[in-house]
Every structure is written in C-alpha cells, then in structure tokens.
Enzyme design. Structure first.
Site, PDB file in Angstrom:
ATOM      1  N   GLY A  53      54.784  72.480  41.836  1.00  0.00           N
ATOM      2  CA  GLY A  53      53.238  72.689  41.663  1.00  0.00           C
ATOM      3  C   GLY A  53      52.416  72.947  42.815  1.00  0.00           C
ATOM      4  CD1 TRP A  55      54.158  79.409  43.719  1.00  0.00           C
ATOM      5  CD2 TRP A  55      53.272  80.583  41.949  1.00  0.00           C
ATOM      6  NE1 TRP A  55      54.153  81.153  43.959  1.00  0.00           N
ATOM      7  CE2 TRP A  55      53.404  81.566  43.224  1.00  0.00           C
ATOM      8  CE3 TRP A  55      52.796  81.651  40.643  1.00  0.00           C
ATOM      9  CZ2 TRP A  55      54.773  83.059  42.739  1.00  0.00           C
ATOM     10  CZ3 TRP A  55      53.172  82.591  40.630  1.00  0.00           C
ATOM     11  CH2 TRP A  55      54.271  83.502  41.860  1.00  0.00           C
ATOM     12  CG  ASP A 128      57.621  80.567  42.242  1.00  0.00           C
ATOM     13  OD1 ASP A 128      58.286  81.679  42.389  1.00  0.00           O
ATOM     14  OD2 ASP A 128      57.712  79.554  43.315  1.00  0.00           O
ATOM     15  CE  LYS A 168      61.749  82.071  41.900  1.00  0.00           C
ATOM     16  NZ  LYS A 168      61.610  80.713  42.361  1.00  0.00           N
TER      17      LYS A 168
END
Length: 214
Positions: A53, A55, A128, A168
């Site tokens: 969590g 991001w 991500d 990512k």
C-alpha cells in the site's frame, strides 16, 4: 569488491520514519518529481497490485497536499492491505479477471461500457505489481510479462485520452516487445522508461511512464 545486499538500507529506514508500508513509495515520488504525472486534475486513480500500500499512501497524501477535491482511489490486489484511508476503495480481486474488474469500475465510478463516453474514464493508473516469484528467472520473467499483458487492456480501454500511468516492469525477455506495444498504442513520445534511484542497484525492475503530450 562484491556488492552486498542490505535489506535495511537508506530507503528502508526512510520508509519506516515516514510511516510508509514499503520503500517503493520513494520510487513513485521520484517518478512524480521527474514527470509530474499527478496534478490537480487527477480525480480518479486506479492502483493495480496495491499491497502493501505504499504507492497508494503516497498518491493519497499528494492529492491531499494539492487540495484535490472529491478524488477517489480504487485498488486491486490478491492480497489485503492494512492501509485504511478516506476516499480509497479496496478490492481483494485478481486483476486478470477482467470482467469482474470492469464490473467494479463501472459500479464505483459509473464508467459506461460505451468507449465513446470519455468523461468518466480513469485519470491516472499506477502499478507496482509483481507476480509471486518462484525464484527461477525464466519462469518469473514469463509470469511477469504475462501479468502485464493481461492487464494492458485496462490501460487501453479505461485511461482517459492524453492522461498518464506508471507501471513497474522487469527487464527480462518480453520487455522490449511490451514497450513497443505501448508506444504504438499511446505514441512513442509519450512513453518513457525510467529507473528511480530508490530501486536496488542489482534489481532488474524499471518503470514505464506515460506522460502527457505537449
């Protein structure tokens, strides 16, 4: 002299000091500082692969600092996140189950099925995400690319025209083809590849960022 892995490095300690769930918050911070992908017009944010969590924490804090009114963040992950923040809508949901994901988006944000209706689309997508690794490079590479390809349709279908994302990706086989696909769909000048300093030097991870056309 051999490089020595240190899990408790500068960014790890900084994350603890600033109450982030993980050091990855500083990767998004670097991306934001370089490309300005989040701004005062960012209202609908989709976080893919949210857990733990960090991001989401960073983006939520930034939108509050920008005094953005009525913003909303939806996150998807197969794992739960213990981060509870206002205007954040959590879903423990496999992102590759596209029909279920689309139903949630349509219910939460009233996003229509009609692709010509653009006013309700997503302003910013952040991811991500990484697959559960089996510590076999070739297998992990294939799983990573497959996961990105499975979620790519969400970017293509739901991102507002000329808006932004940060994803990512690992520089494994399939990396160049994935970047080429994004450039073909979103425009070559809009797609940037960037590795933040907060990434570990030995890591194969990097980030693909979609910026706004000039």
């Amino acid at each position: 002299m051999h490089w020595i892995y240190n899990p408790y490095d500068f960014y790890f300690n900084k994350a603890k000091q600033e109450w982030y769930k993980a050091r990855s918050a500083f990767k998004l911070e670097e991306i934001q500082e370089k490309f300005k992908i989040i701004d005062k017009n960012t209202h609908k944010v989709l976080d893919i692969g949210c857990a733990p969590g960090s991001w989401m924490q960073y983006t939520h804090s930034l939108l509050q600092k920008m005094n953005v009114k009525d913003f909303s963040i939806i996150w998807f992950d197969i794992k739960e996140s213990t981060v509870n923040l206002p205007n954040v809508h959590p879903y423990v949901q496999d992102i590759t189950k596209i029909e279920k994901v689309e139903k949630i988006l349509q219910d939460e944000w009233i996003i229509p099925y009609d692709p010509e209706v653009k006013n309700s689309w997503v302003d910013f997508i952040q991811s991500d995400m990484a697959p559960n690794t089996v510590w076999h490079k070739s297998v992990d590479a294939l799983r990573s690319v497959w996961l990105l390809e499975e979620t790519l349709r969400i970017y293509k279908k739901y991102l507002k025209p000329n808006w932004r994302f940060a994803i990512k990706i690992f520089m494994w086989p399939g990396f160049q083809e994935f970047v080429a696909d994004l450039k073909q769909h979103f425009g070559g000048k809009n797609i940037k590849v960037f590795k933040p300093k907060a990434c570990r030097a030995i890591s194969k991870e990097t980030y693909i960022v979609k910026v706004t056309s000039l």
